[in-house]
Write an enzyme that holds these catalytic residues in place. Structure first.
Site, PDB file in Angstrom:
ATOM      1  N   HIS A  36       0.830  -1.214   0.000  1.00  0.00           N
ATOM      2  CA  HIS A  36       0.000   0.000   0.000  1.00  0.00           C
ATOM      3  C   HIS A  36       0.863   1.264   0.000  1.00  0.00           C
ATOM      4  CE1 HIS A  36      -4.146  -1.669   0.407  1.00  0.00           C
ATOM      5  NE2 HIS A  36      -3.434  -2.724   0.754  1.00  0.00           N
ATOM      6  N   SER A  69     -10.624 -17.348 -23.882  1.00  0.00           N
ATOM      7  CA  SER A  69      -9.653 -17.801 -22.893  1.00  0.00           C
ATOM      8  C   SER A  69     -10.066 -19.148 -22.356  1.00  0.00           C
ATOM      9  CB  SER A  69      -9.607 -16.813 -21.727  1.00  0.00           C
ATOM     10  OG  SER A  69     -10.797 -16.938 -20.971  1.00  0.00           O
ATOM     11  N   SER A 131      -2.967 -12.080 -10.853  1.00  0.00           N
ATOM     12  CA  SER A 131      -3.391 -12.728 -12.098  1.00  0.00           C
ATOM     13  C   SER A 131      -3.889 -11.679 -13.086  1.00  0.00           C
ATOM     14  CB  SER A 131      -4.494 -13.743 -11.801  1.00  0.00           C
ATOM     15  OG  SER A 131      -5.556 -13.125 -11.091  1.00  0.00           O
ATOM     16  N   SER A 132      -4.489 -10.604 -12.584  1.00  0.00           N
ATOM     17  CA  SER A 132      -5.013  -9.585 -13.509  1.00  0.00           C
ATOM     18  C   SER A 132      -3.873  -8.814 -14.173  1.00  0.00           C
ATOM     19  CB  SER A 132      -5.981  -8.647 -12.802  1.00  0.00           C
ATOM     20  OG  SER A 132      -5.380  -8.043 -11.694  1.00  0.00           O
ATOM     21  N   ASP A 176       1.925  -3.852  -9.560  1.00  0.00           N
ATOM     22  CA  ASP A 176       1.761  -5.200 -10.104  1.00  0.00           C
ATOM     23  C   ASP A 176       2.185  -5.266 -11.572  1.00  0.00           C
ATOM     24  OD1 ASP A 176       0.640  -5.460  -7.617  1.00  0.00           O
ATOM     25  OD2 ASP A 176      -1.431  -5.541  -8.341  1.00  0.00           O
TER      26      ASP A 176
HETATM   27  C1  GLA Z   1      -2.774  -4.584  -4.866  1.00  0.00           C
HETATM   28  C2  GLA Z   1      -2.659  -3.431  -5.862  1.00  0.00           C
HETATM   29  C3  GLA Z   1      -1.268  -2.818  -5.846  1.00  0.00           C
HETATM   30  C4  GLA Z   1      -0.833  -2.480  -4.439  1.00  0.00           C
HETATM   31  C5  GLA Z   1      -1.072  -3.663  -3.496  1.00  0.00           C
HETATM   32  C6  GLA Z   1      -0.793  -3.306  -2.067  1.00  0.00           C
HETATM   33  O1  GLA Z   1      -1.959  -5.634  -5.279  1.00  0.00           O
HETATM   34  O2  GLA Z   1      -2.956  -3.898  -7.156  1.00  0.00           O
HETATM   35  O3  GLA Z   1      -1.247  -1.686  -6.674  1.00  0.00           O
HETATM   36  O4  GLA Z   1      -1.474  -1.317  -3.972  1.00  0.00           O
HETATM   37  O5  GLA Z   1      -2.394  -4.144  -3.573  1.00  0.00           O
HETATM   38  O6  GLA Z   1       0.550  -3.071  -1.882  1.00  0.00           O
END
Ligand code: GLA
Length: 385
Positions: A36, A69, A131-132, A176
């Site tokens: 976060h 898919s 996964s997204s 991510d």
């Molecule tokens: C999810 C969100 C990320 C990040 C994390 C927490 O994975 O997609 O952008 O904020 O939570 O670190």
């Protein structure tokens, strides 16, 4: 991997009746530390894992996009002309959201041919392993190549994030997609989410005789609703009270003042982010100076901060972490957005199976659903296969 590539090639060819131009793949990620912090313009240290989305893509001679898919028994078909986020829903919002987002970043969607896409993934859904982002990054890279758009990887990460934010509706940060696109084998991506500069940091797990165990609690979470957005709002309120654009502009020296001017809950949210940023910097330094065997206390402290200050853990995650700590893990913490998903434990290779047995036993004893645990390796980011 070769199996899934063969499957994807065969499924594409039989479904669409022509061969694809090529295959692309992108990995899920695990976050070693820095939770976060991304949407607070702070620091993160994720790595790409050896579980991937693989897709086949072939261009068409009209202006249609078709996606299918292994997740759903349907081919979703949409015209490139007039593509808009509110047409998109369900699983296909991820790949099609990327098409829309590429346009938002300046790709001339009026000048490109239609495409057929088929995808399959080995990244478990709902485990907090992105996964997204694996889907978004694979699609972004494939279209960037097929349409010769010339975007660099940091921009493709922003494209994936925009799709996630505006099409899927989850107010997530840039971590991510960055991990999925920038990851390197046996290394983590140290990303400054303010400047978006990144460095590759060697992890050295194998040399140190360590493994990273994922413990998927099976508790599902969804960042498009509820807690994630509430945490983000608290962070924004904390920054606003200080008159700064983001919590990145505060450090541990600001905590006494934060305690004075913020209500208790906002103070604890802010304290998590500020101290977590510091823990990322410390982890990078310790990895470089002493290697991975020395980062355990930082992982443990990160978990406590998420449990007590940010309040995004759940009993299953706490149990996984405590059981890991009691069974030889060097360090353990929940990973990802929280409210479910997975914990990670850094542990000597020899102790992995003992820990897995202990986790299964502890979950059964508490009447929790059976967790799934497995080792992951730090792997290369998205590629054309
Ligand atoms: C999810 C969100 C990320 C990040 C994390 C927490 O994975 O997609 O952008 O904020 O939570 O670190």
């Amino acid at each position: 991997m070769s199996d899934i590539r063969d499957e994807v090639f065969a499924a594409f060819t039989s479904l669409y009746g022509h061969e694809p131009n090529g295959l692309w793949s992108a990995p899920g990620r695990v976050n070693l530390i820095g939770e976060h912090t991304d949407y607070n313009e702070g620091f993160v240290l994720p790595f790409a894992i050896n579980l991937r989305t693989v897709l086949a893509l072939g261009t068409r001679d009209d202006r249609m996009i078709r996606v299918s898919s292994a997740f759903a028994d349907e081919v979703v078909e949409i015209a490139l002309d007039g593509l808009s986020p509110n047409q998109l829903s369900g699983w296909s919002a991820y790949p099609l959201g990327v098409v829309w987002a590429l346009g938002q970043f300046g790709a001339d969607l009026a000048a490109v041919p239609g495409v057929d896409i088929y995808l399959e993934s080995t990244v478990p859904v709902g485990a907090g392993l992105s996964s997204s982002a694996a889907i978004e990054s694979a699609v972004a890279l494939a279209l960037n190549d097929a349409w010769q758009l010339g975007f660099d990887r940091p921009t493709l990460a922003k494209v994936g994030q925009l799709a996630e934010n505006k099409v899927v509706g989850a107010p997530t940060g840039i971590m991510d997609q960055s991990a999925s696109l920038l990851g390197k084998r046996d290394a983590a991506v140290f990303l400054d989410c303010q400047s978006l500069e990144s460095q590759i940091i060697d992890l050295g797990f194998a040399e140190a005789g360590l493994e990273l165990l994922i413990i998927d609690t099976g508790v599902s979470h969804d960042h498009a609703t509820g807690g994630y957005a509430a945490r983000r709002a608290s962070c924004e309120a904390g920054a606003a009270a200080f008159g700064v654009p983001s919590l990145r502009h505060l450090s541990v020296d600001d905590l006494p003042r934060a305690r004075e001017i913020l209500d208790d809950e906002t103070f604890r949210r802010v304290r998590h982010v500020i101290t977590e940023n510091q823990r990322v910097l410390d982890t990078v330094r310790v990895l470089r100076e002493s290697g991975p065997s020395a980062i355990g206390d930082l992982l443990d402290a990160s978990h406590r901060s998420m449990r007590d200050d940010f309040e995004i853990s759940v009993p299953e995650l706490d149990l996984a972490v405590e059981t890991a700590q009691a069974n030889g893990a060097i360090g353990a913490r929940m990973t990802g957005g929280g409210f479910g998903g997975a914990a990670i434990a850094l542990i000597r290779s020899d102790d992995v199976s003992r820990l897995q047995v202990a986790i299964d036993g502890a979950f059964a004893e508490h009447g929790f659903g059976q967790p799934v645990s497995f080792v992951v390796n730090a792997s290369d980011g998205a590629i054309r296969e």
